[in-house]
Motif scaffolding. Structure first.
Motif, PDB file in Angstrom:
ATOM      1  N   LEU A  99       7.433  69.999  39.098  1.00 12.15           N
ATOM      2  CA  LEU A  99       7.287  70.645  37.923  1.00 12.15           C
ATOM      3  C   LEU A  99       5.890  71.694  38.190  1.00 12.15           C
ATOM      4  O   LEU A  99       4.787  71.158  38.315  1.00 12.15           O
ATOM      5  CB  LEU A  99       7.222  69.928  36.569  1.00 12.15           C
ATOM      6  N   TYR A 100       5.866  72.983  37.969  1.00 15.73           N
ATOM      7  CA  TYR A 100       5.064  73.754  37.924  1.00 15.73           C
ATOM      8  C   TYR A 100       4.718  74.082  36.301  1.00 15.73           C
ATOM      9  O   TYR A 100       5.349  74.803  35.847  1.00 15.73           O
ATOM     10  CB  TYR A 100       5.477  75.237  38.649  1.00 15.73           C
ATOM     11  N   VAL A 101       3.487  73.414  36.235  1.00 16.84           N
ATOM     12  CA  VAL A 101       3.246  73.416  34.749  1.00 16.84           C
ATOM     13  C   VAL A 101       2.423  74.734  34.433  1.00 16.84           C
ATOM     14  O   VAL A 101       1.609  75.453  34.801  1.00 16.84           O
ATOM     15  CB  VAL A 101       2.135  72.350  34.513  1.00 16.84           C
ATOM     16  N   THR A 102       3.275  75.340  33.314  1.00 15.62           N
ATOM     17  CA  THR A 102       2.900  76.747  32.838  1.00 15.62           C
ATOM     18  C   THR A 102       2.461  76.677  31.459  1.00 15.62           C
ATOM     19  O   THR A 102       1.589  77.567  30.917  1.00 15.62           O
ATOM     20  CB  THR A 102       3.994  77.680  32.956  1.00 15.62           C
ATOM     21  N   THR A 103       2.763  75.645  30.590  1.00 17.72           N
ATOM     22  CA  THR A 103       2.609  75.546  29.379  1.00 17.72           C
ATOM     23  C   THR A 103       1.864  74.138  29.042  1.00 17.72           C
ATOM     24  O   THR A 103       2.482  73.033  29.406  1.00 17.72           O
ATOM     25  CB  THR A 103       3.496  75.965  28.116  1.00 17.72           C
ATOM     26  N   VAL A 104       0.459  73.939  28.400  1.00 17.57           N
ATOM     27  CA  VAL A 104      -0.023  72.926  27.926  1.00 17.57           C
ATOM     28  C   VAL A 104      -0.383  72.786  26.577  1.00 17.57           C
ATOM     29  O   VAL A 104      -1.126  73.853  26.298  1.00 17.57           O
ATOM     30  CB  VAL A 104      -1.284  72.216  28.822  1.00 17.57           C
ATOM     31  N   ASN A 105      -0.020  71.873  25.639  1.00 14.82           N
ATOM     32  CA  ASN A 105      -0.232  71.884  24.388  1.00 14.82           C
ATOM     33  C   ASN A 105      -0.280  73.167  23.574  1.00 14.82           C
ATOM     34  O   ASN A 105      -1.014  73.745  22.810  1.00 14.82           O
ATOM     35  CB  ASN A 105      -1.839  71.206  24.028  1.00 14.82           C
ATOM     36  N   GLY A 106       0.913  74.005  23.979  1.00 16.23           N
ATOM     37  CA  GLY A 106       1.098  75.365  23.458  1.00 16.23           C
ATOM     38  C   GLY A 106       0.590  76.499  24.232  1.00 16.23           C
ATOM     39  O   GLY A 106       0.639  77.596  23.556  1.00 16.23           O
ATOM     40  N   GLU A 107      -0.181  76.359  25.027  1.00 16.46           N
ATOM     41  CA  GLU A 107      -0.843  77.349  25.565  1.00 16.46           C
ATOM     42  C   GLU A 107      -0.459  77.765  26.892  1.00 16.46           C
ATOM     43  O   GLU A 107      -0.267  76.878  27.903  1.00 16.46           O
ATOM     44  CB  GLU A 107      -2.652  77.144  25.776  1.00 16.46           C
ATOM     45  N   TYR A 108      -0.226  78.949  27.242  1.00 14.14           N
ATOM     46  CA  TYR A 108       0.718  79.168  28.466  1.00 14.14           C
ATOM     47  C   TYR A 108      -0.363  79.976  29.186  1.00 14.14           C
ATOM     48  O   TYR A 108      -1.215  80.723  29.245  1.00 14.14           O
ATOM     49  CB  TYR A 108       1.750  80.260  28.118  1.00 14.14           C
ATOM     50  N   HIS A 109      -0.269  79.554  30.669  1.00 17.75           N
ATOM     51  CA  HIS A 109      -0.895  80.273  31.901  1.00 17.75           C
ATOM     52  C   HIS A 109      -0.133  79.975  33.180  1.00 17.75           C
ATOM     53  O   HIS A 109       0.342  78.946  33.371  1.00 17.75           O
ATOM     54  CB  HIS A 109      -2.457  79.562  32.183  1.00 17.75           C
ATOM     55  N   LYS A 110       0.075  81.207  33.708  1.00 18.13           N
ATOM     56  CA  LYS A 110       0.703  81.192  35.183  1.00 18.13           C
ATOM     57  C   LYS A 110      -0.051  82.150  35.905  1.00 18.13           C
ATOM     58  O   LYS A 110      -0.615  83.237  35.401  1.00 18.13           O
ATOM     59  CB  LYS A 110       2.088  81.658  34.574  1.00 18.13           C
ATOM     60  N   TRP A 111      -0.638  81.698  36.820  1.00 15.95           N
ATOM     61  CA  TRP A 111      -1.463  82.739  37.817  1.00 15.95           C
ATOM     62  C   TRP A 111      -0.939  84.231  37.956  1.00 15.95           C
ATOM     63  O   TRP A 111      -1.815  85.077  37.940  1.00 15.95           O
ATOM     64  CB  TRP A 111      -1.511  81.933  39.278  1.00 15.95           C
ATOM     65  N   GLU A 112       0.371  84.158  38.196  1.00 13.23           N
ATOM     66  CA  GLU A 112       1.123  85.442  38.593  1.00 13.23           C
ATOM     67  C   GLU A 112       0.901  86.283  37.425  1.00 13.23           C
ATOM     68  O   GLU A 112       0.828  87.622  37.549  1.00 13.23           O
ATOM     69  CB  GLU A 112       2.561  85.378  39.144  1.00 13.23           C
ATOM     70  N   ASP A 113       0.890  85.947  36.198  1.00 10.42           N
ATOM     71  CA  ASP A 113       0.908  86.548  35.079  1.00 10.42           C
ATOM     72  C   ASP A 113      -0.554  86.693  34.485  1.00 10.42           C
ATOM     73  O   ASP A 113      -0.848  88.068  34.071  1.00 10.42           O
ATOM     74  CB  ASP A 113       1.621  85.724  33.862  1.00 10.42           C
ATOM     75  N   ASP A 114      -1.602  85.799  34.365  1.00 11.48           N
ATOM     76  CA  ASP A 114      -2.921  86.224  33.801  1.00 11.48           C
ATOM     77  C   ASP A 114      -4.109  85.485  34.609  1.00 11.48           C
ATOM     78  O   ASP A 114      -5.229  85.834  34.234  1.00 11.48           O
ATOM     79  CB  ASP A 114      -2.994  85.412  32.513  1.00 11.48           C
ATOM     80  N   GLY A 115      -3.741  85.255  35.949  1.00 14.81           N
ATOM     81  CA  GLY A 115      -4.936  84.742  36.910  1.00 14.81           C
ATOM     82  C   GLY A 115      -5.399  83.551  36.414  1.00 14.81           C
ATOM     83  O   GLY A 115      -6.613  82.982  36.696  1.00 14.81           O
ATOM     84  N   LYS A 116      -4.773  82.720  35.612  1.00 10.31           N
ATOM     85  CA  LYS A 116      -5.243  81.172  35.220  1.00 10.31           C
ATOM     86  C   LYS A 116      -4.139  80.433  35.554  1.00 10.31           C
ATOM     87  O   LYS A 116      -2.953  80.791  35.743  1.00 10.31           O
ATOM     88  CB  LYS A 116      -5.694  81.281  33.766  1.00 10.31           C
ATOM     89  N   TYR A 117      -4.544  79.196  35.797  1.00  9.95           N
ATOM     90  CA  TYR A 117      -3.546  78.124  35.883  1.00  9.95           C
ATOM     91  C   TYR A 117      -3.965  76.754  35.311  1.00  9.95           C
ATOM     92  O   TYR A 117      -5.106  76.570  34.901  1.00  9.95           O
ATOM     93  CB  TYR A 117      -3.494  77.840  37.451  1.00  9.95           C
ATOM     94  N   TRP A 118      -3.242  75.856  35.430  1.00 11.34           N
ATOM     95  CA  TRP A 118      -3.412  74.618  34.723  1.00 11.34           C
ATOM     96  C   TRP A 118      -3.898  73.564  35.804  1.00 11.34           C
ATOM     97  O   TRP A 118      -2.936  73.102  36.878  1.00 11.34           O
ATOM     98  CB  TRP A 118      -2.384  73.905  34.067  1.00 11.34           C
ATOM     99  N   ALA A 119      -5.047  73.219  35.894  1.00 17.92           N
ATOM    100  CA  ALA A 119      -5.800  72.260  37.063  1.00 17.92           C
ATOM    101  C   ALA A 119      -5.413  70.866  36.473  1.00 17.92           C
ATOM    102  O   ALA A 119      -6.091  70.670  35.573  1.00 17.92           O
ATOM    103  CB  ALA A 119      -6.977  72.588  37.441  1.00 17.92           C
ATOM    104  N   LEU A 120      -4.981  69.784  37.413  1.00 17.03           N
ATOM    105  CA  LEU A 120      -4.582  68.582  37.022  1.00 17.03           C
ATOM    106  C   LEU A 120      -5.829  67.684  37.458  1.00 17.03           C
ATOM    107  O   LEU A 120      -6.147  67.814  38.561  1.00 17.03           O
ATOM    108  CB  LEU A 120      -3.246  68.188  37.599  1.00 17.03           C
ATOM    109  N   TYR A 121      -6.381  66.803  36.704  1.00 16.88           N
ATOM    110  CA  TYR A 121      -7.267  66.011  36.880  1.00 16.88           C
ATOM    111  C   TYR A 121      -6.983  64.556  36.628  1.00 16.88           C
ATOM    112  O   TYR A 121      -6.002  64.256  35.729  1.00 16.88           O
ATOM    113  CB  TYR A 121      -8.570  66.388  36.189  1.00 16.88           C
ATOM    114  N   GLU A 122      -7.311  63.708  37.305  1.00 15.50           N
ATOM    115  CA  GLU A 122      -7.191  62.219  37.151  1.00 15.50           C
ATOM    116  C   GLU A 122      -8.699  61.594  37.173  1.00 15.50           C
ATOM    117  O   GLU A 122      -9.461  61.821  38.133  1.00 15.50           O
ATOM    118  CB  GLU A 122      -6.555  61.330  38.470  1.00 15.50           C
ATOM    119  N   GLY A 123      -8.950  61.133  35.901  1.00 14.83           N
ATOM    120  CA  GLY A 123     -10.355  61.111  35.678  1.00 14.83           C
ATOM    121  C   GLY A 123     -11.282  62.174  35.831  1.00 14.83           C
ATOM    122  O   GLY A 123     -10.900  63.098  35.099  1.00 14.83           O
ATOM    123  N   ASP A 124     -12.277  62.135  36.521  1.00 19.75           N
ATOM    124  CA  ASP A 124     -13.265  63.432  36.452  1.00 19.75           C
ATOM    125  C   ASP A 124     -12.795  64.140  37.878  1.00 19.75           C
ATOM    126  O   ASP A 124     -13.435  65.336  37.993  1.00 19.75           O
ATOM    127  CB  ASP A 124     -14.453  63.006  36.680  1.00 19.75           C
TER     128      ASP A 124
END
Length: 147
Positions: A99-124
């Protein structure tokens, strides 16, 4: 022609026919075995166990404006993406990597569209795999941060 030659000349077609049947049988068996192995390999690859024991974890959505929302989740899903999709917290597009995550908790980000992406963290630490491959550990904390 000698008597032995005459006898051998009658045996040649018989032996040749037997050998040809044997070769055909070997080809059929080889093909059957190859198809069976191909089917087994596809079955093993697609045999990802999605549900398991119940586990609880914390998920934090960190938005682009710096605000965050925390979720306490209990699930039987084994992989983070499956649990978060089931809860309606994330969505995205299927890709060859999961899954290429584009929406988290209702907020959309896609690198190709707005230059932002969702980075996944496990702990810190940034996760070493994507959410579709990240096995949930009971009591762990995961987060997606808009970056």
């Amino acid at each position: 022609m000698t008597e032995e030659c005459v006898m051998l000349s009658f045996l040649v077609p018989f032996i040749s026919n037997k050998l040809n049947r044997g070769m055909k049988m070997k080809r059929i068996l080889s093909l059957t075995l190859a198809l069976l192995m191909l089917f087994a390999s596809f079955a093993l690859v697609s045999c990802r166990e999605e549900d398991g024991d119940e586990k609880s974890f914390t998920f934090i959505a960190v938005h682009a404006d710096g605000t965050s929302k925390s979720f306490e989740i209990t699930t039987t899903k084994n992989y983070l993406a499956d649990a978060l999709v089931e809860e309606g917290i994330i969505s995205g597009e299927d890709s060859q990597y999961g899954l290429y995550v584009t929406t988290v908790n209702g907020e959309y980000h896609k690198w190709e569209d707005d230059g932002k992406y969702w980075a996944l963290y496990e702990g810190d630490a940034m996760a070493a795999t994507g959410a579709s491959s990240l096995e949930i550990k009971d009591g762990a904390t995961y987060s997606f941060k808009a970056e």
